[in-house]
Design a protein around this motif. Sequence first.
Motif, mmCIF file in Angstrom:
data_model
loop_
_atom_site.group_PDB
_atom_site.id
_atom_site.type_symbol
_atom_site.label_atom_id
_atom_site.label_comp_id
_atom_site.label_asym_id
_atom_site.label_seq_id
_atom_site.Cartn_x
_atom_site.Cartn_y
_atom_site.Cartn_z
ATOM 1 N N LYS A 42 6.082 19.558 -15.113
ATOM 2 C CA LYS A 42 6.533 18.161 -15.100
ATOM 3 C C LYS A 42 6.530 17.601 -13.684
ATOM 4 O O LYS A 42 6.181 16.437 -13.466
ATOM 5 C CB LYS A 42 7.942 18.064 -15.702
ATOM 6 N N ALA A 43 6.924 18.438 -12.720
ATOM 7 C CA ALA A 43 6.940 17.988 -11.323
ATOM 8 C C ALA A 43 5.533 17.625 -10.864
ATOM 9 O O ALA A 43 5.332 16.631 -10.151
ATOM 10 C CB ALA A 43 7.529 19.076 -10.425
ATOM 11 N N PHE A 44 4.551 18.414 -11.279
ATOM 12 C CA PHE A 44 3.163 18.142 -10.903
ATOM 13 C C PHE A 44 2.707 16.814 -11.505
ATOM 14 O O PHE A 44 2.069 15.992 -10.827
ATOM 15 C CB PHE A 44 2.268 19.289 -11.376
ATOM 16 N N ALA B 177 0.855 -1.182 0.000
ATOM 17 C CA ALA B 177 0.000 0.000 0.000
ATOM 18 C C ALA B 177 0.895 1.238 0.000
ATOM 19 O O ALA B 177 2.105 1.149 0.256
ATOM 20 C CB ALA B 177 -0.916 0.009 1.213
ATOM 21 N N TYR B 178 0.273 2.389 -0.294
ATOM 22 C CA TYR B 178 1.035 3.636 -0.406
ATOM 23 C C TYR B 178 0.308 4.766 0.317
ATOM 24 O O TYR B 178 -0.922 4.839 0.304
ATOM 25 C CB TYR B 178 1.217 4.028 -1.881
ATOM 26 N N ILE B 179 1.096 5.627 0.935
ATOM 27 C CA ILE B 179 0.560 6.850 1.530
ATOM 28 C C ILE B 179 1.197 8.035 0.811
ATOM 29 O O ILE B 179 2.420 8.166 0.790
ATOM 30 C CB ILE B 179 0.877 6.958 3.035
ATOM 31 N N SER B 180 0.354 8.863 0.211
ATOM 32 C CA SER B 180 0.858 10.118 -0.365
ATOM 33 C C SER B 180 0.980 11.112 0.775
ATOM 34 O O SER B 180 -0.009 11.456 1.422
ATOM 35 C CB SER B 180 -0.103 10.635 -1.436
ATOM 36 N N VAL B 181 2.205 11.523 1.056
ATOM 37 C CA VAL B 181 2.506 12.192 2.321
ATOM 38 C C VAL B 181 2.035 13.636 2.331
ATOM 39 O O VAL B 181 1.784 14.233 1.292
ATOM 40 C CB VAL B 181 4.012 12.129 2.633
ATOM 41 N N GLY B 182 1.960 14.199 3.542
ATOM 42 C CA GLY B 182 1.460 15.548 3.719
ATOM 43 C C GLY B 182 2.382 16.603 3.162
ATOM 44 O O GLY B 182 3.539 16.358 2.842
ATOM 45 N N GLY B 183 1.838 17.788 3.052
ATOM 46 C CA GLY B 183 2.606 18.905 2.538
ATOM 47 C C GLY B 183 1.866 19.582 1.402
ATOM 48 O O GLY B 183 0.740 19.225 1.056
ATOM 49 N N ASP B 184 2.510 20.566 0.812
ATOM 50 C CA ASP B 184 1.944 21.282 -0.337
ATOM 51 C C ASP B 184 2.547 20.740 -1.619
ATOM 52 O O ASP B 184 2.988 21.493 -2.485
ATOM 53 C CB ASP B 184 2.260 22.777 -0.221
ATOM 54 N N ILE B 185 2.601 19.429 -1.759
ATOM 55 C CA ILE B 185 3.332 18.850 -2.883
ATOM 56 C C ILE B 185 2.609 19.035 -4.214
ATOM 57 O O ILE B 185 3.209 18.815 -5.266
ATOM 58 C CB ILE B 185 3.667 17.360 -2.638
ATOM 59 N N PHE B 186 1.339 19.448 -4.181
ATOM 60 C CA PHE B 186 0.631 19.663 -5.437
ATOM 61 C C PHE B 186 0.654 21.122 -5.858
ATOM 62 O O PHE B 186 -0.287 21.617 -6.479
ATOM 63 C CB PHE B 186 -0.794 19.104 -5.352
ATOM 64 N N ASN B 187 1.743 21.810 -5.531
ATOM 65 C CA ASN B 187 1.983 23.130 -6.108
ATOM 66 C C ASN B 187 2.172 22.983 -7.612
ATOM 67 O O ASN B 187 2.786 22.030 -8.088
ATOM 68 C CB ASN B 187 3.251 23.753 -5.499
ATOM 69 N N ASN B 188 1.646 23.950 -8.371
ATOM 70 C CA ASN B 188 1.811 23.949 -9.823
ATOM 71 C C ASN B 188 2.238 25.345 -10.251
ATOM 72 O O ASN B 188 1.430 26.267 -10.270
ATOM 73 C CB ASN B 188 0.495 23.552 -10.517
ATOM 74 N N ALA B 189 3.520 25.484 -10.542
ATOM 75 C CA ALA B 189 4.105 26.820 -10.703
ATOM 76 C C ALA B 189 3.750 27.513 -12.019
ATOM 77 O O ALA B 189 3.964 28.716 -12.135
ATOM 78 C CB ALA B 189 5.628 26.712 -10.586
ATOM 79 N N ARG B 190 3.204 26.797 -12.987
ATOM 80 C CA ARG B 190 2.980 27.414 -14.307
ATOM 81 C C ARG B 190 1.496 27.672 -14.520
ATOM 82 O O ARG B 190 0.699 26.743 -14.705
ATOM 83 C CB ARG B 190 3.536 26.521 -15.421
ATOM 84 N N GLU B 191 1.133 28.933 -14.493
ATOM 85 C CA GLU B 191 -0.256 29.349 -14.671
ATOM 86 C C GLU B 191 -0.790 28.851 -16.013
ATOM 87 O O GLU B 191 -0.197 29.083 -17.065
ATOM 88 C CB GLU B 191 -0.332 30.883 -14.625
ATOM 89 N N GLY B 192 -1.937 28.153 -15.983
ATOM 90 C CA GLY B 192 -2.577 27.687 -17.213
ATOM 91 C C GLY B 192 -1.981 26.421 -17.801
ATOM 92 O O GLY B 192 -2.504 25.889 -18.782
ATOM 93 N N LEU B 193 -0.883 25.952 -17.248
ATOM 94 C CA LEU B 193 -0.243 24.724 -17.729
ATOM 95 C C LEU B 193 -0.024 23.788 -16.549
ATOM 96 O O LEU B 193 -0.370 24.099 -15.414
ATOM 97 C CB LEU B 193 1.092 25.052 -18.411
ATOM 98 N N ILE B 194 0.555 22.622 -16.822
ATOM 99 C CA ILE B 194 0.898 21.698 -15.747
ATOM 100 C C ILE B 194 2.388 21.414 -15.817
ATOM 101 O O ILE B 194 2.914 21.053 -16.875
ATOM 102 C CB ILE B 194 0.111 20.365 -15.866
#
Length: 352
Positions: free
Chosen positions: A79-81, A60-77
């Motif tokens: 690679k890190a995301f 099983a997997y736990i996606s850990v806490g934090g702000d890891i779903f930051n997306n720095a490029r407005e209107g795009l996605i």
Amino acid sequence: MGLTIGLVNTYSTLNIGDAAIYSALTALAGDARVVAQFPDAVPNYIPGLQILPHLGHCDAYISVGGDIFNNAREGLITKAFIRNLLQLRRSPKHTFVFGQSIPRSCHGISFRALTLCLRQLAAVCVRDSESHHRLTQAGVPAILSFDAAFALAVSEEAKDLAQQLFQALDVQPELAALISLRTFDSMYPHDNQQFLQQLVSVSQQFHHQGYQPVLLIQSQAYGADNDLLMAEEIVKQVPQLKIFNPFTLPHPLPSWQLVMGALAISRLIVAIRYHTSVLALASGRVPFNLYYSNKGRDLTKRLEIPGCSLEEFHPDTHVDAIAATATATFDHEAIRQRVKQDFQQCYSRVSR
């Protein structure tokens, strides 16, 4: 033989808030073997966690806490995301998210992509009401809890060691005003020069009032997430300032535990970093919470602790409110039990 649980979307052990989350999740998972991988050349000590060069298959997997779903490029996605989303796709029915926030930079197409993935997971638990509202409005049956690090407790050993390290810095804990700091970037926009001057001003005021201001280094990770350069700039302007750096001070404890010890015995706490507030509260202390994002704002609103947004902070007018926190205490046991119960609710869906 127990389950093997993989922590995914990990960031770094060199950020004490993240290290505290990894420690809390490892402890909450009980008898399970908990594994993770990190980019750190020399990882910080995380009790019970097995650090691997590659994660491989887990039960099983736990996606850990934090702000890891930051997306720095407005209107795009970015690679890190996309890489973070792919971690959720390893085994969705055996994966849950625990204690995350959905940062405001994640909106539009990136938010739609995220919610599409989250709807397929075994469980989703977030740590702030804004993230909870956004997700439930988007059809994700999210649970609202608190940060995983609230499950941690400060030890007497940590308090004793923090006392010794303060003394080595010629700091009296009963006079110490412990201040965390950070450098801001595109993820969390704020004028770094203005922030530096705010901390210089509040440090000088503490000094004039008879306190001993101490800068707390809470991260020595990557890019802007390294507190030391700004700390050194502030010390140039306020030479009386001391720096409490758990990464360089010699000690046998996990760094987050030493930080909890220092927070527990300090007279005052000014928390710019989110986990300064969390670890202070988990130690029974009330910080002055200077927040810069929805996760920090949530602590002040839901737990009714003193603080304000960094944009509204004026050292001249807030120094008395900071001083008033010196005798305040926080009953952390109910929050600790809530986090443990919420974790078990999520964990039971992947450990059947």
